[in-house]
Design a protein around this motif. Structure first.
Motif, PDB file in Angstrom:
ATOM      1  N   ARG A   3      33.162  36.097  34.714  1.00  0.00           N
ATOM      2  CA  ARG A   3      34.567  35.691  34.555  1.00  0.00           C
ATOM      3  C   ARG A   3      34.973  35.674  33.075  1.00  0.00           C
ATOM      4  O   ARG A   3      36.105  36.023  32.730  1.00  0.00           O
ATOM      5  CB  ARG A   3      34.795  34.336  35.213  1.00  0.00           C
ATOM      6  N   VAL A   8      35.653  39.268  32.127  1.00  0.00           N
ATOM      7  CA  VAL A   8      36.950  39.714  32.666  1.00  0.00           C
ATOM      8  C   VAL A   8      38.089  39.185  31.792  1.00  0.00           C
ATOM      9  O   VAL A   8      39.041  39.913  31.455  1.00  0.00           O
ATOM     10  CB  VAL A   8      37.110  39.250  34.126  1.00  0.00           C
ATOM     11  N   ASN A  24      41.323  37.628  37.351  1.00  0.00           N
ATOM     12  CA  ASN A  24      40.511  37.424  38.544  1.00  0.00           C
ATOM     13  C   ASN A  24      41.443  37.345  39.751  1.00  0.00           C
ATOM     14  O   ASN A  24      42.506  36.712  39.682  1.00  0.00           O
ATOM     15  CB  ASN A  24      39.735  36.107  38.376  1.00  0.00           C
ATOM     16  N   THR A  37      40.949  35.678  42.352  1.00  0.00           N
ATOM     17  CA  THR A  37      40.941  34.278  42.782  1.00  0.00           C
ATOM     18  C   THR A  37      41.970  33.502  41.973  1.00  0.00           C
ATOM     19  O   THR A  37      41.939  33.507  40.745  1.00  0.00           O
ATOM     20  CB  THR A  37      39.553  33.659  42.584  1.00  0.00           C
ATOM     21  N   ILE A  86      36.847  29.675  42.878  1.00  0.00           N
ATOM     22  CA  ILE A  86      36.047  30.747  42.284  1.00  0.00           C
ATOM     23  C   ILE A  86      34.714  30.903  43.017  1.00  0.00           C
ATOM     24  O   ILE A  86      34.131  29.944  43.496  1.00  0.00           O
ATOM     25  CB  ILE A  86      35.799  30.513  40.783  1.00  0.00           C
ATOM     26  N   THR A 122      32.969  38.668  41.862  1.00  0.00           N
ATOM     27  CA  THR A 122      34.223  38.551  41.121  1.00  0.00           C
ATOM     28  C   THR A 122      35.083  39.766  41.437  1.00  0.00           C
ATOM     29  O   THR A 122      34.655  40.904  41.226  1.00  0.00           O
ATOM     30  CB  THR A 122      33.970  38.473  39.604  1.00  0.00           C
ATOM     31  N   VAL A 155      38.168  41.836  40.398  1.00  0.00           N
ATOM     32  CA  VAL A 155      38.923  42.037  39.161  1.00  0.00           C
ATOM     33  C   VAL A 155      40.206  42.814  39.468  1.00  0.00           C
ATOM     34  O   VAL A 155      40.159  43.916  40.017  1.00  0.00           O
ATOM     35  CB  VAL A 155      38.084  42.805  38.123  1.00  0.00           C
ATOM     36  N   ARG A 214      35.263  45.084  42.597  1.00  0.00           N
ATOM     37  CA  ARG A 214      34.459  43.864  42.725  1.00  0.00           C
ATOM     38  C   ARG A 214      33.106  44.039  42.057  1.00  0.00           C
ATOM     39  O   ARG A 214      32.438  45.056  42.240  1.00  0.00           O
ATOM     40  CB  ARG A 214      34.273  43.513  44.208  1.00  0.00           C
TER      41      ARG A 214
END
Length: 401
Positions: free
Chosen positions: A286, A289, A296, A298, A304, A309, A311, A347
């Motif tokens: 994270r 990113v 993210n 999320t 989270i 993750t 993206v 992902r």
């Protein structure tokens, strides 16, 4: 030999299937055996005892089905419920969508609570439904603990709190396919009635084992369940458990030995250490990113995921091209965006038998790919953010202290 060879080691960073440890591969490299001999029941007995530990249960009864998570879903539903039973099920991404589709096709009355993809389960809606359900028409709550399509983790303990608050007897059925043994999961403490996972995720095995764990309440529910089941019938397994032979049909001998090796590795590292490792990998990803200037999928910190993750890419970039480029040029596998987020996210899976240096290699690859597709990335920015965090948080390897 690889079907399409690439030099060096392939970098597998999808959220399942995941990297298989060498000791597990070696354990599975064996001939077939007679599963009716004394050896396989003895092995199975240890597996059933030890697999309960990854669910954090002492009262649950585990079942090892030669199937995928989809089969484990069906097992959970058909052994505890009857056609027409009302289920409250949360739709938050592709895999919860697929489970809901299965529930409908099995002729359950599915009350869908839908959230925007990138959000978690709407527990306010659940609270409202439970408060109004005086006749207890809701027979089960079905929820995906970790939705891998969007990188969202739900709060299962909060669902149990609501059920207890309203004194509601509905069963709690949880898909833990991409969470159990990587994200904290407490079957007994959270009052989960059926939990399930798949061998190809945090257990770091090949696909082929659907592992289901049922509470005493769930086993009691089988006595009134009228759903048709044959292959996934718990009662068949329980008969053979009593006989001490364990298997109503032929299991995969190689996967059983692989599971034994995988559990041994898990216990050697320590389940809590594994959960902490996944938390580090998730945080590092994270931070990378964020350093890239991307978002993210999320939408809130509380949701989270520490195993994947998702993206979000800018509108002018097709995330599918990122995934294609990763495989074609860099021998790196990333996860596609699925369904509603197809083309919008890629992902990064940080799940299973993977360490911090492997992750940094993946992040370096993603930076090159982002440069390839025209994103104005500062090369090294994500790797620097992740490695700075990791250098301050990686503990010594316990076995090497």
């Amino acid at each position: 030999m690889d079907y399409m060879y690439g030099p060096g080691r392939h970098h597998l960073f999808v959220p399942g299937p995941v990297n298989i440890p060498e000791p597990v591969i070696r354990a599975m490299n064996r001939n077939n055996e007679d599963y009716r001999s004394p050896a396989i029941p003895a092995l199975t007995k240890t597996l059933l005892e030890d697999v309960k530990k990854i669910f954090k249960t002492t009262s649950g009864t585990p079942f090892l089905f030669p199937t995928t998570g989809t089969g484990a879903w069906e097992s959970a539903l058909t052994n505890t419920l009857s056609p027409g039973d009302r289920i409250v099920s949360f739709l938050i991404g592709q895999f919860s969508l697929l489970w809901i589709d299965q529930q409908k096709r099995l002729n359950f009355n599915v009350d869908v609570v839908e959230s925007e993809w990138g959000q978690g389960a709407n527990l306010q809606v659940l609270a409202s439904k439970l408060s109004q359900d005086e006749n207890h028409s809701i027979k089960a709550i079905c929820i995906v603990h970790n939705e891998t399509a969007t990188g969202v983790t739900n709060d299962i303990s909060a669902v149990r709190t609501l059920l207890d608050h309203y004194k509601h007897p509905a069963l709690l059925l949880v898909d833990g396919v991409s969470s159990i043994c990587a994200i904290d999961f407490r079957m007994d403490e959270w009052g989960v009635d059926v939990a399930l996972t798949g061998s190809q995720k945090a257990l770091s095995l090949p696909t082929g084992l659907g592992i289901v764990c049922a509470s005493p309440k769930a086993l009691e529910a089988t006595k009134t369940s009228k759903s048709l089941k044959v292959f996934f019938d718990w009662s068949d397994y329980l008969k053979f458990y009593k006989l001490g032979t364990y298997w109503p049909y032929t299991p995969s001998i190689q996967l059983l030995y692989g599971l034994r090796a995988a559990l041994d590795l898990i216990f050697e590292e320590g389940l809590e250490n594994i959960i902490a490792r996944h938390a580090r990998l998730g945080k590092a990803t994270r931070l990378a990113v964020e350093a890239w200037g991307l978002k993210n999928c999320t939408q809130k910190e509380e949701w989270i995921s520490n195993t994947v993750t998702a993206v979000v890419v800018p509108p002018h970039i097709d995330s599918t091209e990122i995934v294609k480029r990763a495989w074609k040029r860099y021998n790196l596998s990333l996860g596609l965006g699925l369904n509603k987020v197809a083309g919008k996210v890629f992902r990064i899976g940080h799940l299973g038998n993977v360490n911090e240096l492997q992750l940094l290699g993946c992040l370096a690859g993603v930076e090159m790919i982002l440069k390839d597709v025209g994103y104005p990335i500062v090369m090294g920015s994500g790797v620097a953010a992740a490695s700075t965090y990791l250098q301050n948080h990686i503990p010594l390897i316990p076995s090497r202290i």
